[in-house]
Design an enzyme around this catalytic site. Structure first.
Site, PDB file in Angstrom:
ATOM      1  N   ASP A 341      26.068  28.080 -55.807  1.00  0.00           N
ATOM      2  CA  ASP A 341      26.210  28.708 -57.115  1.00  0.00           C
ATOM      3  C   ASP A 341      24.958  28.490 -57.960  1.00  0.00           C
ATOM      4  OD1 ASP A 341      26.860  25.941 -57.207  1.00  0.00           O
ATOM      5  OD2 ASP A 341      27.631  26.208 -59.240  1.00  0.00           O
ATOM      6  N   GLU A 342      24.775  29.332 -58.920  1.00  0.00           N
ATOM      7  CA  GLU A 342      23.766  29.185 -59.977  1.00  0.00           C
ATOM      8  C   GLU A 342      22.379  28.856 -59.415  1.00  0.00           C
ATOM      9  OE1 GLU A 342      26.519  27.796 -63.728  1.00  0.00           O
ATOM     10  OE2 GLU A 342      25.958  26.262 -62.256  1.00  0.00           O
ATOM     11  N   ALA A 343      22.026  29.482 -58.313  1.00  0.00           N
ATOM     12  CA  ALA A 343      20.703  29.269 -57.702  1.00  0.00           C
ATOM     13  C   ALA A 343      19.690  30.220 -58.328  1.00  0.00           C
ATOM     14  CB  ALA A 343      20.787  29.460 -56.191  1.00  0.00           C
TER      15      ALA A 343
END
Length: 534
Positions: A341-343
């Site tokens: 996530d949230e890369a």
């Protein structure tokens, strides 16, 4: 794990739905303020939470007292006599806590007392379900598996008087879960929590039939599990946390101890190593994992999306293989969670290439991939489980990618942030937590249907539900419990109870009836103003 597809429907005792709703309406005047309402007096079988498939009060009750014994006799079905005895010993320990009774555990299922029986032919209750029958001569718990006996024991705990000796009312409960996966995430990366604190949380969860603990072990703020081949991850990367505290980490023996403790209570541990983002603790520990070869400073803030492993370096994949390999060896369960996530600091093409290789590593160790739903924008491997953490404002295209994955055969774990993120404040005045997904009062956390939540996703595609307790702004046991309870009880009911049993008006009354048990366990729960605690 098979989820029972049943036709029993929901039978709550003595017209609980109708009577509780009517009483609720009568008890509250138009000008009543939140918190003024008095709780409805529910019969014991009406108070059960999660609500069972079927519960019927009838006949004489059983006198639970100094002469009570727990009997674990031979039976049929999966599970050894030794395992059934362990269930009996644990049930005795749980019941002794409030009662102070001796509760000896003896071999042989005949005689009065509490009888635990395996029955391989009890197919009406599935792999985790049970039957509980109470009469004047004792209480009989019957299940196909030891896990079912354990879950039945948790129901019995709610029927035994809080203060100890007394009468367990006569009746029958037949029960089985709606969803196979009923999870709770604990983030020990942002703020460190010890093994003993985590054991306490497990004990709180299992009494409501939650069967999975998702451990978020690594993030920008800290690395919490020792990896032999990369020791600086904990020696250096574990010595920080959000807010500038000292951090900490678990040794491999600590982790093994926690996993064994959870397993004895029929809880699977799903460990998460978040990547390629959320990796500043690793990058700070090993310069070679950075594209420029320079280690950043350790991070104690709460922002996200700024860190990334260097996708173009082969050394990165040696790191991934080592870490996931050691973690797989430590973890008996089927799942390894690889985050994803949230890369934001990883370009889309690089992200897809990285997740391809990370998923291959998981597969080589015979495990099943779990990842946050951003994996659907890349190439999830066949069988990968997708964990959805979106919310009402999530873009339609992002939701559509999850729906497409579900239709392609990927099972979903639902953790909508504006329903099941337990770090979201209840209201403006809540001290700990945050509010980026909005306030999440107790009703909002409970009042939705996982089987119909995402448009175009059939209930059969939903593996289950999970409540996530992120700890950027939660650093103590008291804060953890305040934010988890009582919302985690709603998660438990959404995951276990049949759809027909769900309903806010009856749930809030049953929730209020749990207060004496929570108080007896010294759980620092939030007394929501729209629940009649009394």
């Amino acid at each position: 794990m098979r989820v029972l597809r049943r036709t029993l429907g929901t039978l709550l005792v003595l017209g609980a739905v109708a009577s509780s709703t009517a009483s609720c309406t009568a008890a509250r005047s138009d000008d009543a303020r939140p918190g003024d309402e008095r709780p409805v007096t529910l019969a014991p079988y009406e108070r059960l939470l999660p609500a069972p498939v079927s519960a019927r009060a009838r006949g004489a009750g059983y006198a639970f007292g100094p002469g009570t014994v727990i009997r674990t006799g031979p039976g049929s079905g999966p599970g050894s006599p030794e395992e059934v005895r362990r269930v009996g010993e644990l049930l005795a320990e749980q019941l002794r806590g409030p009662s102070g009774l001796p509760l000896p555990v003896v071999d042989g299922a005949e005689g009065d007392g509490i009888r635990l029986r395996l029955d391989g032919e009890a197919r009406d209750v599935g792999e985790e379900g049970y039957r509980l029958e109470t009469g004047a001569d004792g209480i009989t718990l019957t299940a196909r598996t030891p896990a079912g006996l354990f879950h039945g024991g948790q129901t019995l705990r709610q029927l035994v008087p809080v203060a100890g000796p007394g009468t367990v009312p006569g009746g029958t409960v037949t029960d089985a879960p709606r969803f196979a996966y009923r999870g709770a995430l604990l983030d020990i990366a942002r703020h460190f929590f010890t093994v003993e604190q985590t054991k306490r949380y497990i004990d709180q969860l299992v009494q409501y039939k939650i069967n999975t603990l998702h451990l978020h072990l690594t993030d920008d703020q800290g690395w919490r599990l020792a990896i032999d081949s990369w020791p600086k991850l904990t020696e250096y990367g574990g010595a920080s946390e959000a807010g500038g505290g000292p951090g900490g980490y678990w040794s491999k023996d600590d982790y093994r101890e926690l996993v064994a403790y959870a397993s004895e209570r029929y809880v699977d541990v799903v460990p998460e190593i978040d990547m390629p983002g959320h990796t500043n603790a690793a990058l700070a520990s090993y310069p070679e994992l950075n594209c420029d070869g320079k280690a950043p400073a350790r991070y104690t803030g709460i922002e996200v999306g700024f860190s990334s492993l260097c996708v173009g370096k082969e050394r990165t994949y040696e790191f991934v293989a080592d870490v996931l390999g050691e973690l797989a060896e430590l973890t008996p369960g089927r799942y390894l969670h690889i985050g994803g996530d949230e890369a934001h600091a990883t370009p889309a093409a690089d992200y897809a290439a990285f997740m391809d290789r990370a998923q291959q590593v998981v597969g080589r160790h015979g495990k099943t991939v779990v990842a946050w739903h951003q994996l659907t924008a890349a190439r999830p491997v066949p069988g990968a489980v997708i964990q959805y953490w979106g919310h009402d404002r999530t873009p339609a295209a992002e939701k559509a990618a999850v729906t497409t994955a579900a239709k392609a055969g990927h099972r979903l774990i639902l953790s909508p942030a504006d329903r099941l993120y337990l770090d979201m404040k209840y209201a403006k005045e809540t001290a700990p937590g945050t509010k980026w997904a909005g306030y999440v009062p107790v009703r909002r956390a409970y009042d939705w249907d996982p089987g119909a939540y995402l448009a175009g996703v059939e209930e059969s595609a939903v593996l289950g539900v999970e409540a996530a307790l992120w700890t950027e702004r939660i650093g103590t046991r008291a804060e953890l419990e305040q934010m988890a309870f009582p919302r985690i009880l709603g998660l438990a009911e959404l995951g276990w109870s049949p759809k027909g049993a769900l309903g806010w008006n009856t749930y809030r009354q049953r929730l209020s009836a749990q207060a004496p048990r929570l108080d007896a366990q010294n759980i620092s729960f939030h007394r929501a103003p729209d629940v009649p605690w009394g």
